[in-house]
Design a protein around this motif. Structure first.
Motif, PDB file in Angstrom:
ATOM      1  N   PRO A 140     -12.336  -2.101 -11.244  1.00 33.98           N
ATOM      2  CA  PRO A 140     -12.566  -1.021 -10.290  1.00 33.98           C
ATOM      3  C   PRO A 140     -13.772  -0.173 -10.672  1.00 33.98           C
ATOM      4  CG  PRO A 140     -10.739  -0.468 -11.730  1.00 33.98           C
ATOM      5  CD  PRO A 140     -11.135  -1.876 -12.066  1.00 33.98           C
ATOM      6  N   LEU A 141     -14.434   0.377  -9.674  1.00 34.20           N
ATOM      7  CA  LEU A 141     -15.558   1.283  -9.915  1.00 34.20           C
ATOM      8  C   LEU A 141     -15.060   2.629 -10.425  1.00 34.20           C
ATOM      9  CD1 LEU A 141     -18.609   1.885  -9.647  1.00 34.20           C
ATOM     10  CD2 LEU A 141     -18.173   2.500  -7.249  1.00 34.20           C
ATOM     11  N   VAL A 142     -14.010   3.149  -9.796  1.00 27.82           N
ATOM     12  CA  VAL A 142     -13.358   4.390 -10.239  1.00 27.82           C
ATOM     13  C   VAL A 142     -11.899   4.043 -10.499  1.00 27.82           C
ATOM     14  CG1 VAL A 142     -12.812   6.791  -9.685  1.00 27.82           C
ATOM     15  CG2 VAL A 142     -14.920   5.755  -8.805  1.00 27.82           C
ATOM     16  N   PRO A 143     -11.519   3.738 -11.737  1.00 26.58           N
ATOM     17  CA  PRO A 143     -10.156   3.295 -12.024  1.00 26.58           C
ATOM     18  C   PRO A 143      -9.108   4.341 -11.686  1.00 26.58           C
ATOM     19  CG  PRO A 143     -11.629   2.833 -13.874  1.00 26.58           C
ATOM     20  CD  PRO A 143     -12.386   3.729 -12.925  1.00 26.58           C
ATOM     21  N   ASP A 144      -7.952   3.869 -11.229  1.00 27.38           N
ATOM     22  CA  ASP A 144      -6.811   4.736 -10.979  1.00 27.38           C
ATOM     23  C   ASP A 144      -6.158   5.052 -12.323  1.00 27.38           C
ATOM     24  OD1 ASP A 144      -4.358   5.876 -10.327  1.00 27.38           O
ATOM     25  OD2 ASP A 144      -4.055   4.587  -8.582  1.00 27.38           O
ATOM     26  N   PRO A 145      -6.114   6.326 -12.724  1.00 24.37           N
ATOM     27  CA  PRO A 145      -5.538   6.668 -14.034  1.00 24.37           C
ATOM     28  C   PRO A 145      -4.069   6.340 -14.167  1.00 24.37           C
ATOM     29  CG  PRO A 145      -5.953   8.656 -12.744  1.00 24.37           C
ATOM     30  CD  PRO A 145      -6.586   7.529 -12.005  1.00 24.37           C
ATOM     31  N   ASP A 146      -3.390   6.109 -13.034  1.00 30.33           N
ATOM     32  CA  ASP A 146      -1.963   5.784 -13.074  1.00 30.33           C
ATOM     33  C   ASP A 146      -1.696   4.287 -13.150  1.00 30.33           C
ATOM     34  OD1 ASP A 146      -1.279   8.500 -12.847  1.00 30.33           O
ATOM     35  OD2 ASP A 146      -1.461   8.417 -10.661  1.00 30.33           O
ATOM     36  N   ASP A 147      -2.751   3.492 -13.278  1.00 25.44           N
ATOM     37  CA  ASP A 147      -2.588   2.042 -13.341  1.00 25.44           C
ATOM     38  C   ASP A 147      -2.878   1.549 -14.757  1.00 25.44           C
ATOM     39  OD1 ASP A 147      -2.412  -0.661 -12.884  1.00 25.44           O
ATOM     40  OD2 ASP A 147      -4.417  -0.812 -12.006  1.00 25.44           O
ATOM     41  N   PRO A 148      -1.842   1.254 -15.552  1.00 25.21           N
ATOM     42  CA  PRO A 148      -2.069   0.813 -16.934  1.00 25.21           C
ATOM     43  C   PRO A 148      -2.814  -0.520 -17.015  1.00 25.21           C
ATOM     44  CG  PRO A 148       0.241   0.545 -16.335  1.00 25.21           C
ATOM     45  CD  PRO A 148      -0.403   1.325 -15.233  1.00 25.21           C
ATOM     46  N   TRP A 153       0.857  -1.195   0.000  1.00 24.29           N
ATOM     47  CA  TRP A 153       0.000   0.000   0.000  1.00 24.29           C
ATOM     48  C   TRP A 153       0.892   1.243   0.000  1.00 24.29           C
ATOM     49  CZ3 TRP A 153      -0.642  -3.024   4.790  1.00 24.29           C
ATOM     50  CH2 TRP A 153      -1.400  -4.185   4.576  1.00 24.29           C
ATOM     51  N   PRO A 154       1.428   1.610  -1.172  1.00 24.60           N
ATOM     52  CA  PRO A 154       2.342   2.752  -1.233  1.00 24.60           C
ATOM     53  C   PRO A 154       1.697   4.024  -0.664  1.00 24.60           C
ATOM     54  CG  PRO A 154       2.407   1.521  -3.284  1.00 24.60           C
ATOM     55  CD  PRO A 154       1.258   0.963  -2.493  1.00 24.60           C
ATOM     56  N   PRO A 155       2.355   4.673   0.274  1.00 22.63           N
ATOM     57  CA  PRO A 155       1.758   5.857   0.901  1.00 22.63           C
ATOM     58  C   PRO A 155       1.484   6.989  -0.069  1.00 22.63           C
ATOM     59  CG  PRO A 155       4.061   5.563   1.588  1.00 22.63           C
ATOM     60  CD  PRO A 155       3.663   4.327   0.881  1.00 22.63           C
ATOM     61  N   GLU A 156       2.233   7.051  -1.176  1.00 22.60           N
ATOM     62  CA  GLU A 156       2.008   8.138  -2.142  1.00 22.60           C
ATOM     63  C   GLU A 156       0.680   7.983  -2.885  1.00 22.60           C
ATOM     64  OE1 GLU A 156       4.764   5.073  -4.152  1.00 22.60           O
ATOM     65  OE2 GLU A 156       4.548   6.046  -2.182  1.00 22.60           O
ATOM     66  N   ARG A 157       0.026   6.831  -2.768  1.00 26.26           N
ATOM     67  CA  ARG A 157      -1.263   6.631  -3.424  1.00 26.26           C
ATOM     68  C   ARG A 157      -2.437   7.013  -2.525  1.00 26.26           C
ATOM     69  NH1 ARG A 157       0.349   0.859  -6.035  1.00 26.26           N
ATOM     70  NH2 ARG A 157       1.739   1.659  -7.655  1.00 26.26           N
ATOM     71  N   GLY A 188      -7.960   1.199  -7.967  1.00 25.09           N
ATOM     72  CA  GLY A 188      -8.944   2.266  -7.958  1.00 25.09           C
ATOM     73  C   GLY A 188      -9.910   2.116  -6.799  1.00 25.09           C
ATOM     74  N   LEU A 189     -10.849   3.041  -6.714  1.00 24.07           N
ATOM     75  CA  LEU A 189     -11.830   3.023  -5.630  1.00 24.07           C
ATOM     76  C   LEU A 189     -13.007   2.129  -5.993  1.00 24.07           C
ATOM     77  CD1 LEU A 189     -11.959   6.805  -4.660  1.00 24.07           C
ATOM     78  CD2 LEU A 189     -10.781   4.956  -3.448  1.00 24.07           C
TER      79      LEU A 189
END
Length: 285
Positions: free
Chosen positions: A125-133, A15-19, A138-139
């Protein structure tokens, strides 16, 4: 035994803290990086009862989902309930580490654990993380229920599969509606209603639904709402997280012993069902 710094590095990789969200407070709250760790306790809330459980277990590390200090403070005096927790932890050589919104967004994350507890198959994901190719982080999560159930049966299923709380499960929608697709979000989820509607699912499982967002969601569409206690929707993550650390410990030969707190830290302690029959005029029958 590994040093605390080694275990924290492993948790930060999960769980990277920067995320985490910018407003969040994640990471290590207290603890000596050089101290050895042999037992780890996972829980949702860093309340005093959980801290005392960590002491009784002889844990060297307590990992919680919710932060102890979400906002800044000027004191950790033991005369305050949060300060007392800090004093108890430090006196007993127990570190505290928090994984909050960084664990929400993770793959697997809090909503994956919720979906697993409900026997749902995650499709994304319901709300995809744009930084995850790869499109996996995501949330929230969008899921399939197989076999389908009507809403009444699905609510009973959720009540049986999630930890018991005073609230239980609240439901909005037609009890006979067939549920095939489900969006889930561990914790407070009424900010995600736009994404839930865009996902075109039959039901949404989350917590802390407020009157106005829930009412408006019902007016928008026949979306069924399944509202559980906040703690209950996030507790499955503690089991998932413990299993993840177990796998890391086995790989490195650390010999860690992980535990999951079963103390119910949901703040609501009782529920009284309504008994008065009201007509549309608001007058009791």
């Amino acid at each position: 035994m590994p040093a605390l710094s080694e275990v924290i590095a492993a948790l930060d990789a999960l769980w990277p803290p920067e995320r985490a969200e910018q407003w969040d407070a994640v990471g290590t709250v207290c603890g000596d990086p050089a101290a050895p760790v042999n037992r780890v306790l996972f829980a949702v809330d860093p309340v005093q009862e959980v801290v005392e459980e960590a002491v009784e277990l002889g844990a060297g590390l307590l990992v919680t989902h919710h932060p102890l200090y979400l906002r800044g403070t000027t004191t950790v005096a033991a005369s305050t309930f949060k300060g007392r927790a800090v004093h108890t932890l430090i006196k007993n050589d127990i570190a505290l580490h928090v994984a909050h919104t960084n664990a929400d967004r993770a793959d697997p994350g809090v909503s994956d654990a919720l979906a697993g507890a409900l026997d749902l198959r995650v499709t994304g994901p319901l709300v995809p993380d744009p930084d995850d190719p790869a499109g996996r982080r995501g949330l929230g999560r969008v899921c399939e229920l197989d076999p389908p159930m009507d809403l009444a049966a699905f609510a009973e299923h959720a009540a049986k599969r999630l930890p018991a709380t005073a609230q239980g499960i609240r439901v909005a929608g037609d009890p006979a509606r067939t549920i095939r697709t489900v969006a889930v979000c561990g914790g407070s989820g009424d900010s995600l209603f736009d994404a839930v509607r865009a996902a075109d699912v039959d039901a949404y499982v989350t917590a802390d639904l407020r009157h106005h967002p829930a009412s408006e969601a019902q007016q928008h569409s026949p979306l069924a709402l399944v509202d559980a206690a906040h703690w209950a929707t996030e507790w499955p993550w503690a089991e998932q997280a413990a299993a993840q650390l177990d796998e890391i410990s086995d790989r490195h030969g650390w010999g860690l012993r992980t535990h999951v707190s079963k103390i119910v830290t949901d703040p609501w302690t009782a529920h009284a069902a309504s008994s008065t029959d009201y007509h549309s005029t608001g007058a009791p029958n």
